[in-house]
Design a protein around this motif. Structure first.
Motif, PDB file in Angstrom:
ATOM      1  N   GLU A  13       4.938   2.296 -10.615  1.00  0.00           N
ATOM      2  CA  GLU A  13       4.252   1.485  -9.603  1.00  0.00           C
ATOM      3  C   GLU A  13       4.445   0.000  -9.861  1.00  0.00           C
ATOM      4  O   GLU A  13       4.677  -0.777  -8.920  1.00  0.00           O
ATOM      5  CB  GLU A  13       2.757   1.835  -9.581  1.00  0.00           C
ATOM      6  CG  GLU A  13       2.466   3.200  -8.979  1.00  0.00           C
ATOM      7  CD  GLU A  13       0.986   3.455  -8.748  1.00  0.00           C
ATOM      8  OE1 GLU A  13       0.665   4.365  -7.972  1.00  0.00           O
ATOM      9  OE2 GLU A  13       0.150   2.725  -9.344  1.00  0.00           O
ATOM     10  N   CYS A  36      -2.120  -1.085 -10.524  1.00  0.00           N
ATOM     11  CA  CYS A  36      -1.044  -0.136 -10.804  1.00  0.00           C
ATOM     12  C   CYS A  36      -1.440   0.813 -11.933  1.00  0.00           C
ATOM     13  O   CYS A  36      -2.101   0.408 -12.900  1.00  0.00           O
ATOM     14  CB  CYS A  36       0.232  -0.880 -11.166  1.00  0.00           C
ATOM     15  SG  CYS A  36       0.908  -1.840  -9.783  1.00  0.00           S
ATOM     16  N   LEU A  84       2.165   2.311  -3.684  1.00  0.00           N
ATOM     17  CA  LEU A  84       1.271   2.924  -4.670  1.00  0.00           C
ATOM     18  C   LEU A  84       0.876   4.329  -4.213  1.00  0.00           C
ATOM     19  O   LEU A  84       0.768   4.588  -3.003  1.00  0.00           O
ATOM     20  CB  LEU A  84       0.016   2.069  -4.867  1.00  0.00           C
ATOM     21  CG  LEU A  84       0.121   0.981  -5.961  1.00  0.00           C
ATOM     22  CD1 LEU A  84       1.239   0.010  -5.685  1.00  0.00           C
ATOM     23  CD2 LEU A  84      -1.207   0.236  -6.103  1.00  0.00           C
ATOM     24  N   THR A  85       0.692   5.219  -5.168  1.00  0.00           N
ATOM     25  CA  THR A  85       0.349   6.601  -4.808  1.00  0.00           C
ATOM     26  C   THR A  85      -1.001   6.677  -4.105  1.00  0.00           C
ATOM     27  O   THR A  85      -1.255   7.605  -3.339  1.00  0.00           O
ATOM     28  CB  THR A  85       0.329   7.503  -6.055  1.00  0.00           C
ATOM     29  OG1 THR A  85      -0.592   6.968  -7.011  1.00  0.00           O
ATOM     30  CG2 THR A  85       1.714   7.593  -6.690  1.00  0.00           C
ATOM     31  N   ASP A  86      -1.863   5.707  -4.381  1.00  0.00           N
ATOM     32  CA  ASP A  86      -3.150   5.629  -3.695  1.00  0.00           C
ATOM     33  C   ASP A  86      -3.272   4.246  -3.055  1.00  0.00           C
ATOM     34  O   ASP A  86      -3.479   3.250  -3.750  1.00  0.00           O
ATOM     35  CB  ASP A  86      -4.300   5.853  -4.683  1.00  0.00           C
ATOM     36  CG  ASP A  86      -5.664   5.811  -4.005  1.00  0.00           C
ATOM     37  OD1 ASP A  86      -5.716   5.592  -2.774  1.00  0.00           O
ATOM     38  OD2 ASP A  86      -6.686   5.981  -4.713  1.00  0.00           O
ATOM     39  N   ARG A 106      -5.857   1.424  -3.841  1.00  0.00           N
ATOM     40  CA  ARG A 106      -5.783   0.554  -5.021  1.00  0.00           C
ATOM     41  C   ARG A 106      -5.097  -0.773  -4.715  1.00  0.00           C
ATOM     42  O   ARG A 106      -4.757  -1.530  -5.616  1.00  0.00           O
ATOM     43  CB  ARG A 106      -5.081   1.273  -6.173  1.00  0.00           C
ATOM     44  CG  ARG A 106      -5.933   2.383  -6.783  1.00  0.00           C
ATOM     45  CD  ARG A 106      -5.346   2.928  -8.077  1.00  0.00           C
ATOM     46  NE  ARG A 106      -4.372   3.981  -7.854  1.00  0.00           N
ATOM     47  CZ  ARG A 106      -3.057   3.848  -7.972  1.00  0.00           C
ATOM     48  NH1 ARG A 106      -2.536   2.697  -8.320  1.00  0.00           N
ATOM     49  NH2 ARG A 106      -2.252   4.861  -7.759  1.00  0.00           N
ATOM     50  N   SER A 161       1.017   3.105 -13.314  1.00  0.00           N
ATOM     51  CA  SER A 161       2.215   3.602 -13.999  1.00  0.00           C
ATOM     52  C   SER A 161       3.286   2.518 -13.992  1.00  0.00           C
ATOM     53  O   SER A 161       3.236   1.575 -13.183  1.00  0.00           O
ATOM     54  CB  SER A 161       2.763   4.854 -13.309  1.00  0.00           C
ATOM     55  OG  SER A 161       3.277   4.527 -12.026  1.00  0.00           O
ATOM     56  N   ARG A 189       0.834  -1.208   0.000  1.00  0.00           N
ATOM     57  CA  ARG A 189       0.000   0.000   0.000  1.00  0.00           C
ATOM     58  C   ARG A 189       0.870   1.261   0.000  1.00  0.00           C
ATOM     59  O   ARG A 189       0.518   2.266  -0.613  1.00  0.00           O
ATOM     60  CB  ARG A 189      -0.938  -0.012   1.206  1.00  0.00           C
ATOM     61  CG  ARG A 189      -2.081  -1.010   1.033  1.00  0.00           C
ATOM     62  CD  ARG A 189      -3.142  -0.877   2.105  1.00  0.00           C
ATOM     63  NE  ARG A 189      -4.290  -1.720   1.769  1.00  0.00           N
ATOM     64  CZ  ARG A 189      -4.857  -2.588   2.585  1.00  0.00           C
ATOM     65  NH1 ARG A 189      -4.405  -2.743   3.819  1.00  0.00           N
ATOM     66  NH2 ARG A 189      -5.900  -3.312   2.177  1.00  0.00           N
TER      67      ARG A 189
END
Length: 465
Positions: free
Chosen positions: A56, A51, A17-19, A22, A53, A14
């Motif tokens: 990620e 993901c 990932l930028t969020d 997800r 990108s 977790r």
């Protein structure tokens, strides 16, 4: 061999990932992640990382490699051989959200896309801009990344080739998390080993595709189709080699049984223009000029009549075209709808051996005790064969299916064929790949896998493993 995922791993993923929303685990994972379209094998992953990108994907792969956690890449999940099934649980990396068309380069005739772009989205985008992406697999909701990973073909392969012929360059995340670029916009390349071609058709076992540079051509201005009924399927298929080697240059050459057409009619609730014959060829032509198109289809029509066709129907309006191509596009779903369960084979044989393969299917059905239906790309020798369960009991079904496949592949190999024309090997077709290849060839394949993925964490248990 692999480490089990803990809450510490989930928290770490977790954070990568930028969020963090997800990343899904436990009961939050949708059931669809346990299987592909055929759904014959189901295994739930421990974690799903959606993901967005290459960075990620890289971060997740680095973590998985360091902690010996298996990873299964996934796009739309439309495959039919279990390649997207996480057989060792672990992590599923879902790249379907990476769905941007990044660049259209008219000077170099390329389009650059992320792997989650749908085939139908790319096709429509190219058409809107006056260009054409020729690969035409039947499942239009498949992702481009999945098409590349299986080297998907489709109906237009007889004229235009398969996905491999349109991939110029790839950005790929390796099992250790490194990001590499292979190929590019150049038309020719003799600079060492062609690593790009290794990733095409590797079914996510060597790396995860995060960007693709694809070759496009100018959109043909005119197209037309012919529906050609024959007295028998044998007569129809016997006509194919002469049609393909003629100067009519068909874009597609499909063969269809009357029985499968009836299934499609029932499934769609519509009527085929001509359903009284037991066999048909469906031919398509395209061209940049009306004159050339007219010459092509008229030449093909005359040839078909000389080869025993009972008639030739010109599909020259949108309504007529739709009345044939819509049922053709629904064959798979129609066959699925006609039975309780099914398994599939997409063997490819030399064009002049299609009739022998087809003629053997009736005997294989009797011997195995399973009902069998089929259609196919007659122009390139690719048969789609479906083994139907109907009312067979569990044990009876598994034996019938196993017997039918064994007989089909044995016959295909005798005819100089291969296990798969376009669906790939994945999980379920591995035993037949092992039968068809020599120990030396399998050894080379496994050596390539080991060189790319020494920890065997990326889509383990698939293709040659």
């Amino acid at each position: 061999m692999y480490n089990k995922i803990t809450q510490t791993d989930i928290d770490a993923l977790r954070a990568l990932l930028t969020d963090p929303e997800r990343v899904f685990s436990g009961g939050d994972i949708a059931e669809e992640y346990s299987h592909d379209e055929l759904a014959s094998t189901k295994v739930m992953p421990d974690v799903v990382c959606k993901c967005m990108s290459a960075a990620e994907v890289s971060a997740v792969m680095k973590y998985a490699n360091e902690h010996k956690i298996p990873v299964t890449p996934r796009g739309a999940g439309t495959g039919l051989v279990g390649a997207a099934v996480p057989v060792n649980a672990g992590i599923v990396i879902d790249v379907s959200g990476m769905d941007k068309i990044l660049e259209l380069d008219p000077d170099n005739m390329t389009v650059t896309v992320e792997p989650g772009v749908l085939l139908m989205t790319l096709g429509a985008y190219c058409t809107e801009n006056g260009f054409f992406y020729p690969p035409d697999p039947g499942e239009k909701t498949a992702t481009i990344g999945g098409n590349i990973s299986t080297n998907a073909g489709g109906m237009r392969a007889v004229k235009y080739g398969v996905t491999r012929d349109y991939v110029r360059g790839l950005e790929v995340v390796l099992p250790n998390g490194d990001i590499i670029n292979v190929g590019g916009k150049v038309v020719k390349n003799s600079s060492g080993y062609d690593l790009k071609d290794l990733f095409i058709g590797s079914e996510g076992t060597l790396g995860i595709i995060t960007k693709a540079v694809l070759r496009i051509i100018m959109q043909p201005k005119f197209d037309i189709s012919l529906l050609v009924p024959f007295p028998s399927l044998s007569d129809a298929i016997n006509a194919v080699p002469a049609i393909v080697r003629s100067d009519s240059q068909p874009t597609a050459v499909e063969f269809m049984q009357g029985q499968v057409i009836s299934d499609a009619e029932d499934y769609l609730g519509c009527r085929f223009p001509s359903s009284s014959n037991s066999a048909y060829l469906l031919l398509k032509f395209d061209s940049m000029s009306r004159e050339e198109l007219d010459r092509q289809y008229k030449s093909a029509a005359e040839l078909c009549l000389s080869l025993g066709a009972e008639d030739v129907y010109l599909l020259d309006t949108e309504e007529r075209n739709e009345s044939v191509w819509k049922p053709r596009g629904a064959f798979l779903e129609a066959i699925k709808n006609s039975t309780t369960e099914m398994d599939e084979v997409d063997v490819v044989v030399p064009r002049d051996s299609i009739n022998k393969m087809v003629s053997d299917l009736m005997e294989i059905s009797k011997t195995s005790g399973a009902r069998i239906k089929y259609f196919g790309h007659a122009g390139d020798g690719n048969l789609h064969i479906y083994i139907l369960r109907d009312e067979l009991g569990e044990a009876e079904w598994h034996k019938a299916c196993e017997d039918a496949m064994e007989l089909m592949y044995t016959e295909a190999f005798k005819l100089g064929g291969q296990v798969s024309g376009e669906h790939g090997i994945g999980l379920v077709k591995r035993p037949y790949l092992f039968q068809s290849l020599s120990p030396e060839v399998l050894g080379l394949m496994r050596g390539i896998k080991a060189a790319f993925d020494p920890n065997n964490i990326l889509n383990p248990g698939k293709v040659c493993q």
